[in-house]
Design an enzyme around this catalytic site. Structure first.
Site, short mmCIF file in Angstrom:
data_model
loop_
_atom_site.label_atom_id
_atom_site.label_comp_id
_atom_site.label_asym_id
_atom_site.label_seq_id
_atom_site.Cartn_x
_atom_site.Cartn_y
_atom_site.Cartn_z
N HIS A 17 0.82 -1.26 -0.16
CA HIS A 17 0.11 -0.02 0.03
C HIS A 17 0.83 1.37 0.23
O HIS A 17 0.75 2.03 -0.86
CB HIS A 17 -0.68 0.02 1.26
CG HIS A 17 -1.88 -0.97 1.29
ND1 HIS A 17 -2.15 -1.74 2.45
CD2 HIS A 17 -2.67 -1.62 0.45
CE1 HIS A 17 -3.17 -2.51 2.48
NE2 HIS A 17 -3.61 -2.55 1.25
N LYS A 41 -16.03 -6.36 5.06
CA LYS A 41 -15.30 -7.52 5.62
C LYS A 41 -15.25 -6.99 7.21
O LYS A 41 -15.07 -6.04 7.44
CB LYS A 41 -14.24 -7.60 5.06
CG LYS A 41 -13.30 -6.59 4.39
CD LYS A 41 -12.23 -6.90 3.48
CE LYS A 41 -11.55 -5.58 2.84
NZ LYS A 41 -10.60 -5.89 1.83
N ARG A 90 -2.13 -6.15 -8.35
CA ARG A 90 -1.07 -7.25 -8.06
C ARG A 90 -1.22 -8.43 -9.14
O ARG A 90 -0.37 -8.54 -9.74
CB ARG A 90 -1.20 -8.02 -6.88
CG ARG A 90 -0.67 -7.28 -5.66
CD ARG A 90 -1.60 -7.55 -4.32
NE ARG A 90 -2.85 -7.30 -4.15
CZ ARG A 90 -3.47 -7.40 -3.30
NH1 ARG A 90 -3.28 -7.76 -2.04
NH2 ARG A 90 -5.08 -7.05 -3.58
N SER A 128 -3.29 -7.41 3.01
CA SER A 128 -3.54 -7.34 4.41
C SER A 128 -3.89 -8.59 5.00
O SER A 128 -3.68 -9.00 6.09
CB SER A 128 -4.69 -6.47 4.71
OG SER A 128 -4.27 -5.09 3.99
P1 ADP Z 1 -9.82 -3.11 -0.58
O1 ADP Z 1 -9.64 -1.71 -0.86
O2 ADP Z 1 -10.26 -3.93 -1.62
O3 ADP Z 1 -10.38 -3.24 0.93
P2 ADP Z 1 -7.02 -2.94 0.32
O4 ADP Z 1 -7.50 -1.86 1.46
O5 ADP Z 1 -6.13 -4.27 0.97
O6 ADP Z 1 -8.23 -3.62 -0.10
O7 ADP Z 1 -5.99 -2.50 -0.74
C1 ADP Z 1 -6.36 -0.97 -1.34
C2 ADP Z 1 -5.83 -0.93 -2.61
O8 ADP Z 1 -4.42 -1.41 -2.45
C3 ADP Z 1 -6.51 -1.78 -3.51
O9 ADP Z 1 -6.43 -1.30 -4.99
C4 ADP Z 1 -5.34 -2.83 -3.69
O10 ADP Z 1 -5.50 -3.66 -5.02
C5 ADP Z 1 -4.27 -2.32 -3.57
N1 ADP Z 1 -3.18 -3.21 -3.15
C6 ADP Z 1 -3.18 -4.16 -1.88
N2 ADP Z 1 -2.04 -4.69 -1.78
C7 ADP Z 1 -1.23 -4.41 -2.72
C8 ADP Z 1 0.13 -4.69 -3.20
N3 ADP Z 1 0.73 -5.64 -2.32
N4 ADP Z 1 0.87 -3.80 -4.01
C9 ADP Z 1 -0.12 -2.90 -4.84
N5 ADP Z 1 -1.29 -2.55 -4.52
C10 ADP Z 1 -1.80 -3.41 -3.53
#
Ligand code: ADP
Length: 161
Positions: A17, A41, A90, A128
């Site tokens: 992130h 979630k 990813r 996460s």
């Molecule tokens: P969500 O918004 O679906 O709950 P997250 O909060 O985990 O998911 O992620 C927020 C954003 O960061 C999403 O666009 C996700 O694809 C991206 N993201 C999560 N992990 C990574 C990573 N390792 N590398 C690049 N982008 C990521």
């Protein structure tokens, strides 16, 4: 001035992130990391805790800030006078989710565009949920999350909690 919003649940914030946020901050004039307060979630950390993780992670990035939100993402983006939504990609399965998001965003707000940044190779496998799984099993997460997040995970997942 182009303002971009990087929304997510970030439960918890990890290096994948942070990498996306820093790269987006370099591309746009101002970046707002938007922490969604009550995702569908189950979350391990409160919105204040997730915001705190971002504030620490972004302290050396002068054109980036973290804010909480609880409304439709496009409405928040408009409230912030932003015109771009940043997301990270990813794997192919991320693409399927994000393209659907892009279509619905385009329908709801044709004035807002979505920009997806590809993950950096070293963070491609971090999510996460994987971080929480490793931490729950007592494994090391120091390569996936900053030290303050590692401490927060340890405290939250300790048997006394
Ligand atoms: P969500 O918004 O679906 O709950 P997250 O909060 O985990 O998911 O992620 C927020 C954003 O960061 C999403 O666009 C996700 O694809 C991206 N993201 C999560 N992990 C990574 C990573 N390792 N590398 C690049 N982008 C990521």
């Amino acid at each position: 001035m182009t303002v971009a919003v990087y929304p997510g649940s970030f439960d918890p914030v990890h290096y994948g992130h942070i990498d996306i946020a820093k790269r987006a901050a370099a591309l746009f004039d101002h970046l707002i990391v938007a922490v969604f307060d009550r995702p569908q979630k189950n979350v391990l950390f409160t919105v204040e805790e997730r915001l705190g993780m971002w504030r620490e992670a972004l302290k050396d990035v002068p054109n980036a800030e973290a804010r909480a939100y609880g409304i439709l993402t496009v409405d928040f983006v408009r409230q912030m006078n932003a015109s771009v939504i940043v997301r990270g990609l990813r794997v192919i399965s991320d693409f399927e989710v994000e393209i659907q998001m892009a279509f619905i965003t385009r329908k709801l707000a044709p004035d807002i565009d979505m920009v997806c940044l590809m993950t950096s190779l070293e963070y491609a496998f971090i999510s996460s949920s994987i971080v929480k799984e490793v931490a729950r099993a007592g494994g090391p997460v120091n390569e996936f999350v900053p030290p303050q997040v590692e401490r927060a995970l340890r405290t939250r997942l300790s048997p006394e909690q």
